[in-house]
Design an enzyme around this catalytic site. Structure first.
Site, PDB file in Angstrom:
ATOM      1  N   HIS A 169       1.569   6.253   2.101  1.00  0.00           N
ATOM      2  CA  HIS A 169       2.356   6.375   1.798  1.00  0.00           C
ATOM      3  C   HIS A 169       3.045   7.874   1.031  1.00  0.00           C
ATOM      4  O   HIS A 169       2.690   8.650   1.167  1.00  0.00           O
ATOM      5  CB  HIS A 169       2.564   5.937  -0.362  1.00  0.00           C
ATOM      6  CG  HIS A 169       1.822   6.471  -1.450  1.00  0.00           C
ATOM      7  ND1 HIS A 169       0.189   6.124  -1.224  1.00  0.00           N
ATOM      8  CD2 HIS A 169       1.981   7.275  -1.773  1.00  0.00           C
ATOM      9  CE1 HIS A 169       0.182   6.636  -2.649  1.00  0.00           C
ATOM     10  NE2 HIS A 169       1.197   7.164  -2.739  1.00  0.00           N
ATOM     11  N   ALA A 170       4.863   7.438   0.872  1.00  0.00           N
ATOM     12  CA  ALA A 170       5.370   9.284   0.775  1.00  0.00           C
ATOM     13  C   ALA A 170       5.776   8.971  -0.814  1.00  0.00           C
ATOM     14  O   ALA A 170       5.813   7.691  -2.137  1.00  0.00           O
ATOM     15  CB  ALA A 170       6.279   9.967   0.940  1.00  0.00           C
TER      16      ALA A 170
END
Length: 135
Positions: A51-52
């Protein structure tokens, strides 16, 4: 735009007595800490992260064991970091997609710039590219 980079904390002490590493608010961490969490007993076959963030910044420290962190920026820049010294942290900006693989004995300490909010996570890789390429 910020990029992932290593931060070395002071390593105070000696082999015969042990060591302590320390930082104070915003001395080495590039943000005010709003959340601290740790992960442990992660099977070596598991890849975490994926994820970011829209806004959250993090510093990751392998306080025990080894953690391989791979970061990718929206422009395609990929970096791999091997965290295995408890006095070295990795700054992960919000614009970096990141994954982590752990040795079984690894304990990861994470300092985050914001409290947990599911809305801050970008969990779809294509969304990450679309959101961050435009900035």
């Amino acid at each position: 735009m910020s990029v992932p980079h290593l931060i070395e904390f002071p390593k105070l002490g000696a082999p015969e007595i042990g060591y302590i590493s320390v930082t104070e608010q915003q001395k080495l961490l590039p943000f005010e800490v709003a959340r601290i969490f740790w992960t442990y007993y992660t099977p070596e076959s598991i890849v975490r992260g994926r994820h970011a963030h829209h806004a959250t910044e993090q510093v990751l420290v392998a306080v025990a064991g080894r953690i391989i962190v791979t970061t990718e920026l929206a422009d395609g820049t990929i970096q791999t970091f091997r965290l295995e010294d408890p006095f070295v942290g990795l700054y992960v900006p919000p614009n970096a997609w990141h994954t982590m693989q752990y040795s079984h004995s690894a304990v990861q300490l994470a300092f985050a710039s914001a409290p947990y909010s599911e809305a801050d996570y970008i969990r779809n890789y294509d969304d990450f590219k679309r959101i961050w390429q435009g900035r």
